[in-house]
Write a protein that holds these residues in place. Structure first.
Motif, PDB file in Angstrom:
ATOM      1  N   PRO A 497      62.034 -19.829  37.840  1.00  0.00           N
ATOM      2  CA  PRO A 497      61.687 -19.070  39.058  1.00  0.00           C
ATOM      3  C   PRO A 497      60.417 -18.236  38.907  1.00  0.00           C
ATOM      4  CG  PRO A 497      64.028 -18.887  38.590  1.00  0.00           C
ATOM      5  CD  PRO A 497      63.425 -19.573  37.411  1.00  0.00           C
ATOM      6  N   LEU A 498      60.167 -17.692  37.700  1.00  0.00           N
ATOM      7  CA  LEU A 498      58.958 -16.886  37.516  1.00  0.00           C
ATOM      8  C   LEU A 498      57.706 -17.719  37.736  1.00  0.00           C
ATOM      9  CD1 LEU A 498      57.541 -14.267  36.755  1.00  0.00           C
ATOM     10  CD2 LEU A 498      57.798 -14.912  34.326  1.00  0.00           C
ATOM     11  N   VAL A 499      57.728 -18.969  37.317  1.00  0.00           N
ATOM     12  CA  VAL A 499      56.577 -19.859  37.531  1.00  0.00           C
ATOM     13  C   VAL A 499      56.309 -20.014  39.017  1.00  0.00           C
ATOM     14  CG1 VAL A 499      55.702 -22.203  37.219  1.00  0.00           C
ATOM     15  CG2 VAL A 499      56.925 -21.085  35.348  1.00  0.00           C
ATOM     16  N   GLU A 511      44.725 -23.561  40.826  1.00  0.00           N
ATOM     17  CA  GLU A 511      45.212 -24.837  41.341  1.00  0.00           C
ATOM     18  C   GLU A 511      46.734 -24.865  41.328  1.00  0.00           C
ATOM     19  OE1 GLU A 511      44.806 -28.574  42.997  1.00  0.00           O
ATOM     20  OE2 GLU A 511      43.155 -27.206  42.463  1.00  0.00           O
ATOM     21  N   THR A 512      47.283 -24.377  40.218  1.00  0.00           N
ATOM     22  CA  THR A 512      48.742 -24.272  40.088  1.00  0.00           C
ATOM     23  C   THR A 512      49.047 -23.389  38.892  1.00  0.00           C
ATOM     24  OG1 THR A 512      50.811 -25.537  40.030  1.00  0.00           O
ATOM     25  CG2 THR A 512      49.043 -26.279  38.578  1.00  0.00           C
ATOM     26  N   VAL A 513      50.312 -23.044  38.747  1.00  0.00           N
ATOM     27  CA  VAL A 513      50.804 -22.331  37.567  1.00  0.00           C
ATOM     28  C   VAL A 513      51.891 -23.192  36.947  1.00  0.00           C
ATOM     29  CG1 VAL A 513      51.909 -20.249  36.685  1.00  0.00           C
ATOM     30  CG2 VAL A 513      50.311 -20.078  38.609  1.00  0.00           C
ATOM     31  N   ARG A 514      51.837 -23.342  35.627  1.00  0.00           N
ATOM     32  CA  ARG A 514      52.889 -24.110  34.975  1.00  0.00           C
ATOM     33  C   ARG A 514      53.225 -23.492  33.617  1.00  0.00           C
ATOM     34  NH1 ARG A 514      48.882 -28.891  34.813  1.00  0.00           N
ATOM     35  NH2 ARG A 514      47.770 -28.640  32.824  1.00  0.00           N
ATOM     36  N   ALA A 515      54.442 -23.672  33.226  1.00  0.00           N
ATOM     37  CA  ALA A 515      54.888 -23.190  31.918  1.00  0.00           C
ATOM     38  C   ALA A 515      54.365 -24.113  30.826  1.00  0.00           C
ATOM     39  CB  ALA A 515      56.409 -23.130  31.881  1.00  0.00           C
ATOM     40  N   THR A 516      54.168 -23.535  29.635  1.00  0.00           N
ATOM     41  CA  THR A 516      53.604 -24.323  28.546  1.00  0.00           C
ATOM     42  C   THR A 516      54.124 -23.837  27.209  1.00  0.00           C
ATOM     43  OG1 THR A 516      51.544 -25.092  27.542  1.00  0.00           O
ATOM     44  CG2 THR A 516      51.599 -22.816  28.264  1.00  0.00           C
ATOM     45  N   GLN A 517      54.088 -24.705  26.231  1.00  0.00           N
ATOM     46  CA  GLN A 517      54.276 -24.299  24.848  1.00  0.00           C
ATOM     47  C   GLN A 517      52.997 -24.570  24.062  1.00  0.00           C
ATOM     48  OE1 GLN A 517      57.858 -25.602  22.969  1.00  0.00           O
ATOM     49  NE2 GLN A 517      59.176 -24.595  24.473  1.00  0.00           N
ATOM     50  N   VAL A 554      43.978 -24.295  36.298  1.00  0.00           N
ATOM     51  CA  VAL A 554      45.432 -24.222  36.153  1.00  0.00           C
ATOM     52  C   VAL A 554      45.736 -23.052  35.225  1.00  0.00           C
ATOM     53  CG1 VAL A 554      47.481 -25.387  35.259  1.00  0.00           C
ATOM     54  CG2 VAL A 554      45.754 -26.687  36.540  1.00  0.00           C
ATOM     55  N   LEU A 555      46.692 -22.206  35.610  1.00  0.00           N
ATOM     56  CA  LEU A 555      47.127 -21.114  34.748  1.00  0.00           C
ATOM     57  C   LEU A 555      48.417 -21.543  34.053  1.00  0.00           C
ATOM     58  CD1 LEU A 555      46.778 -18.148  33.799  1.00  0.00           C
ATOM     59  CD2 LEU A 555      48.324 -17.502  35.661  1.00  0.00           C
ATOM     60  N   GLU A 556      48.357 -21.616  32.727  1.00  0.00           N
ATOM     61  CA  GLU A 556      49.561 -21.935  31.964  1.00  0.00           C
ATOM     62  C   GLU A 556      50.103 -20.654  31.341  1.00  0.00           C
ATOM     63  OE1 GLU A 556      49.200 -25.141  29.227  1.00  0.00           O
ATOM     64  OE2 GLU A 556      48.901 -26.634  30.805  1.00  0.00           O
ATOM     65  N   VAL A 557      51.429 -20.485  31.404  1.00  0.00           N
ATOM     66  CA  VAL A 557      52.036 -19.239  30.930  1.00  0.00           C
ATOM     67  C   VAL A 557      53.073 -19.545  29.855  1.00  0.00           C
ATOM     68  CG1 VAL A 557      51.624 -17.989  33.069  1.00  0.00           C
ATOM     69  CG2 VAL A 557      53.725 -19.313  32.810  1.00  0.00           C
ATOM     70  N   ALA A 566      58.914  -9.371  30.629  1.00  0.00           N
ATOM     71  CA  ALA A 566      58.888  -8.114  31.364  1.00  0.00           C
ATOM     72  C   ALA A 566      58.489  -8.343  32.819  1.00  0.00           C
ATOM     73  CB  ALA A 566      57.920  -7.141  30.692  1.00  0.00           C
ATOM     74  N   LEU A 567      57.557  -9.220  33.026  1.00  0.00           N
ATOM     75  CA  LEU A 567      57.095  -9.509  34.383  1.00  0.00           C
ATOM     76  C   LEU A 567      58.210 -10.125  35.224  1.00  0.00           C
ATOM     77  CD1 LEU A 567      54.625  -9.456  36.257  1.00  0.00           C
ATOM     78  CD2 LEU A 567      53.949 -11.678  35.344  1.00  0.00           C
ATOM     79  N   ASP A 568      59.079 -10.848  34.582  1.00  0.00           N
ATOM     80  CA  ASP A 568      60.174 -11.498  35.300  1.00  0.00           C
ATOM     81  C   ASP A 568      61.116 -10.470  35.943  1.00  0.00           C
ATOM     82  OD1 ASP A 568      61.588 -13.659  36.244  1.00  0.00           O
ATOM     83  OD2 ASP A 568      62.817 -13.867  34.439  1.00  0.00           O
ATOM     84  N   SER A 569      61.103  -9.247  35.388  1.00  0.00           N
ATOM     85  CA  SER A 569      61.997  -8.215  35.923  1.00  0.00           C
ATOM     86  C   SER A 569      61.371  -7.408  37.053  1.00  0.00           C
ATOM     87  CB  SER A 569      62.423  -7.264  34.791  1.00  0.00           C
ATOM     88  OG  SER A 569      61.299  -6.558  34.289  1.00  0.00           O
TER      89      SER A 569
END
Length: 615
Positions: A497-499, A511-517, A554-557, A566-569
């Motif tokens: 949900p945070l993404v 362009e988009t935000v996506r989770a990454t490792q 693209v922003l990868e987080v 912390a941002l998720d809260s």
């Protein structure tokens, strides 16, 4: 018969230069003779070329030669030639101004170190003025070949800011430079000293250099030839010493420093030519001025044809100096003919391969090649895009910083030798500076997995790498572009949900935000799509005046990072939007880029600091 004498002021840069010559440069005074003899040789070359169209010019001048005349009673040394000569307008232009575009850079380069400053003289084409190192007054008498006896001209100056010009009668065409030597330079009236200097610096000159001494007391008048007067490139290699090769290099390049290496080659058969090619030890001041005159000296049947024959060497090898003598070319060859002349294209291809072979050999020298690369590496990279026929050979010569070593550079071949057998790609990273590349968050997952990444930070790198998609059948992959084909990427939760919340908040900027490792220690990073221009290419195109479409990265987080947790809260609203924007700004700063709105970034950071201090 002479006309009224006219007085002129030197160009401002010349006045500054003469002040330097007179008061500063004493570390290697002999260079004045090398420069004046070289100028005289050029004048003889130019007359022979003009005589191809008008044989009467050569007949009136006689066999080309350079004469050194000593007058001990008058304290003068004269350097004379029977070359092309100058008319009044040319004397004023050539001896009263410096036309070279690098004048200001030359003067700015002066350090106050006499030895270092003297080495700049030849590099910037101001050799004539070196006469004032040894002379307190210089007289130049000249008559242009083909002009009348009464068209001679005399130029004279003490180097103090002005010069005079007057018309004179001069029997012979050509030029005489008469040096009224300073008291501390009278050693150059000694024939032994002149023999020594000519032998050291000018033995290779293809015209006789004659020393004439008048009768003086018990001494009889004499005349002797001081040099071998043989075109050096036509002599067998086994008869030429390294010192002679280096001396010839300095003659044709006007460089005071030795060449790094050279290649002397004679080709016989249907395509016949002789070449002598040098790799300089340092870059000329105008290396990156692609429109500056450069190229090889062209001779046909030992007759000088062209000073900067750029048709024999590609632009990315524009630092190469040397001579090519092609006896089968027509003597009346012109630049236009060279452009479309089949044999020239074949010679160019052969000379290009020869230079690349020289560089390959030099590349095995761990001491010399880094010095070459520091001077000419960026220019050589241009060949990847400009010369597809030799792309593989050029690629083997490239050197890069690497994530696997703090110092030194590595080649693509070394990278392939070091990579694990199961790794099927060469990874690289583009950045604005070497420091930004080493600190990039994009390297984190590669360090974790022990994968080497090449670090590219030269302005030309993004353009260059766009033409180099593979090397020895191994694909080159940008570590900061697209989705990485690494095992960890398959385990990322893209439905977090945070993404989705970040994607909605930053919709206008990314362009988009996506989770990454891809990340280990950093909270976020920017990633370019496969078809997007990077910052280096954008700046290059914008500098060329081309319009460039705006990129949305693209922003990868990194969802495992404390900041993201912390941002998720944080609930939806202005605070979340500001924190999301700061997350993006932080990713831009990590790439070495400024945020789109630095003022807004500063405001958000100010608010965060106030909150932190008051909490």
């Amino acid at each position: 018969m002479s006309t009224e004498k006219q007085t002129h002021g030197f160009q401002a840069e010349v006045s500054r230069l003469l002040n330097l010559m007179i008061h500063s440069l004493y570390s290697n005074r002999e260079i004045f003779l090398r420069e004046l003899v070289s100028n005289a040789s050029d004048a003889c070359d130019k007359l022979r070329f003009k005589a191809l169209d008008d044989a009467s010019l050569a007949e009136s001048a006689g066999e080309p030669a350079i004469t050194l005349s000593v007058d001990k009673d008058a304290g003068t040394l004269s350097v004379s030639d029977n070359g092309i000569g100058m008319d009044e307008a040319e004397v004023i232009e050539n001896l009263g101004t410096i036309a070279r575009s690098g004048t200001e850079k030359f003067l700015a380069s002066l350090s106050g170190d006499q030895k270092k400053d003297s080495q700049l003289i030849g590099q910037f084409g101001v050799g004539f003025y070196s006469a004032f190192i040894v002379a307190d007054r210089v007289t130049v008498e000249s008559r242009k070949a083909g002009e009348g006896v009464d068209t001679g001209v005399r130029w004279e100056s003490d180097g103090q800011g002005e010069f005079t010009v007057e018309r004179i009668e001069r029997t012979e065409p050509g030029t005489s430079v008469i040096l009224h030597l300073r008291d501390d330079a009278k050693a150059f009236l000694d024939p032994f000293k002149l023999r020594q200097v000519v032998n050291q610096y000018s033995d290779h000159v293809a015209f006789p250099i004659r020393l004439v001494t008048p009768a003086n007391g018990d001494e009889e008048a004499s005349e002797e030839t001081l040099n071998s007067a043989t075109a050096l490139w036509q002599r067998p290699k086994g008869e030429i010493s390294d010192d002679e090769y280096q001396s010839f290099y300095k003659h044709i390049s006007h460089d005071f420093q030795d060449a790094q290496t050279w290649s002397h080659n004679k080709v016989e058969g249907k395509l016949e030519y002789t070449s002598l090619l040098y790799i300089p030890a340092r870059a000329p001041f105008d290396l990156y001025h692609r429109d500056a005159s450069r190229g090889l000296k062209l001779y046909v049947q030992r007759v000088f044809i062209m000073d900067d024959a750029e048709q024999f060497m590609p632009q990315y090898l524009r630092f190469i100096k040397g001579v090519v003598d092609a006896p089968n070319l027509p003597l009346n060859v012109s630049r236009e003919l060279l452009q479309d002349y089949g044999p020239v294209r074949k010679i160019r291809a052969a000379l290009t391969k020869r230079v690349l072979q020289m560089l390959k050999k030099l590349g095995n020298d761990e001491e010399q090649y880094p010095a070459f690369w520091a001077q000419f590496g960026q220019v050589l990279k241009e060949g990847i895009g400009e010369d597809p026929d030799n792309r593989d050979a050029i690629a083997a010569l490239l050197r890069f910083a690497s994530s696997s070593q703090e110092e030194g550079l590595t080649s693509l071949d070394t990278y392939l030798e070091r990579k694990p057998p199961e790794q099927d790609k060469i990874y690289y990273l583009l950045a604005d500076t070497a420091s930004a590349a080493r600190q990039s968050p994009h390297l984190e997952v590669f360090r974790k997995k022990g994968i080497e990444v090449l670090l590219l930070s030269d302005p030309v790198d993004e353009w260059m790498i766009s033409y180099l998609d593979s090397y020895k059948d191994v694909k080159l992959v940008n570590a900061a572009r697209g989705e990485l084909d690494l095992d960890e990427q398959n385990d990322v939760d893209q439905d977090n949900p945070l993404v989705a919340r970040l994607k909605a908040s930053l919709a206008e900027d990314v362009e988009t935000v996506r989770a990454t490792q891809r990340l280990v220690d950093s909270p976020s990073c920017l990633v370019l799509a496969e078809d997007q221009l990077g910052p280096q290419m954008r700046r290059m195109l914008e500098a060329a005046g081309q319009s460039v479409p705006e990129n949305k990265p693209v922003l990868e987080v990194n969802l495992d990072h404390d900041l993201l947790r912390a941002l998720d809260s944080v609930e939806e609203g202005d605070k979340f939007n500001d924190l999301a924007a700061l997350l993006l700004d932080q990713a831009m700063l990590a790439e070495g880029q400024l945020p789109k709105n630095p003022a807004a970034t500063a405001r958000r950071m100010h608010q965060m600091l106030v909150t932190a201090v008051n909490s």
